[in-house]
Design an enzyme around this catalytic site. Sequence first.
Site, short mmCIF file in Angstrom:
data_model
loop_
_atom_site.label_atom_id
_atom_site.label_comp_id
_atom_site.label_asym_id
_atom_site.label_seq_id
_atom_site.Cartn_x
_atom_site.Cartn_y
_atom_site.Cartn_z
N HIS A 267 0.81 -1.22 0.00
CA HIS A 267 0.00 0.00 0.00
C HIS A 267 0.84 1.27 0.00
O HIS A 267 0.33 2.35 0.31
CB HIS A 267 -0.96 0.01 1.20
CG HIS A 267 -2.30 -0.56 0.86
ND1 HIS A 267 -3.47 0.11 1.05
CD2 HIS A 267 -2.63 -1.75 0.30
CE1 HIS A 267 -4.49 -0.64 0.66
NE2 HIS A 267 -4.01 -1.77 0.20
N ASP B 297 -7.29 2.64 9.08
CA ASP B 297 -8.64 2.54 8.52
C ASP B 297 -8.85 1.24 7.75
O ASP B 297 -9.96 0.71 7.71
CB ASP B 297 -8.91 3.72 7.59
CG ASP B 297 -9.01 5.03 8.37
OD1 ASP B 297 -9.44 4.99 9.52
OD2 ASP B 297 -8.65 6.07 7.81
N GLU C 286 -12.91 10.96 12.98
CA GLU C 286 -12.15 11.14 11.74
C GLU C 286 -13.01 11.86 10.71
O GLU C 286 -14.22 11.62 10.61
CB GLU C 286 -11.69 9.79 11.19
CG GLU C 286 -10.76 9.91 10.00
CD GLU C 286 -10.11 8.59 9.63
OE1 GLU C 286 -9.05 8.62 8.99
OE2 GLU C 286 -10.67 7.54 9.99
#
Length: 358
Positions: free
Chosen positions: A120, A184, A295
């Site tokens: 990622h 997340d 968030e």
Amino acid sequence: MGSDSNTLLKRNKMFLSFLTLMLISSTTSNKSHFCSKQTSATPTISKSHQSSLIKDLTLEGNISFKNIAHAAKDFGNRFHFPPLAVLNPKSVSDISSTIKRIFEMGSSSEITVAAKGHGHSLEGQAQAHGGVIVNMESLRVPGMTFNGGDDQFPSYVDISGGELWINILHESLKHGLSPRSWTDYLHLTVGGTLSNAGVSGQAFKHGPQINNVYQLEVVTGKGEVVTCSEEQNSDLFHAVLGGLGQFGIITRARIALEPAPKLVKWIRMLYSDFATFTNDQEYLITSQNSFDYIEGFVIINRTGLLNKWRSSFNPKDPVLSKQLKSEGRVLYCLEVAKYFNPEDTDEIDKVRQHFKNL
């Protein structure tokens, strides 16, 4: 008020530090991979000889030189640098032996090493042009070891750097525990997020994931396996956490845990005005005993979104935004969660009160 102000100041400083780190992460040059080099005046080693030296290693796992095009890709999909080989380790010794051999070749080999978890990274940080990729998802040892904690040591889990956070969640819940700070997206490796920062909606309360680690096992650029913590080899400990893989490869981590709540109140609020959105977010973050997860993020407006926006979020598709067509305007979403147990009726009342104050 003095202690509250000091606490808030410390949190602001912490946020600034890891936000800076994230900016560095997104702009790091592809040439700065973790590598094992030493000054050498020996002639350049040919690629074929480099390959033979690596192939001769005795490993529990394996090194692949073919069908490795996948190792030249990452989440950013902007850089594609094919490696010389991919190491699929089955033990920490596999990683140590490989890096030690590359280090012994000297700088004339020009072989770089990059650890790759779920890939990622955005700027090719998990790629190694003409070098060796360490496939960390192949390393799942040692298995998870849970410690329930006592008066001296809090609860924690010892886990492989190649394990996924989603698996830690499933196993820790069986013990009535969970990590304090998440990311997340949970289908990422432990070593991968700890090499960056590990930021999510709990960071305002507990700090990023790198603030919730008690101990690490690291393979250094010389192939040495070193245990480090706040008290032991502390320089290496702080360099590796958030170090973007430039100071060593995380092969094991001791992660802080806390009692897992039985219930969660999860709320999403949609905004069209940025100032109102940020003011509400700052208010909730600075309020005492408000939420456990806060968030904010931006979404792209499209026809019908206001009427069915809740169904537009799919946790299984982290790149859903690419499917949306902008109508020249963006919307803002504030996501919050409160953890509690059925007997904690006072906590529910606090949640209601905070929304009345918005």
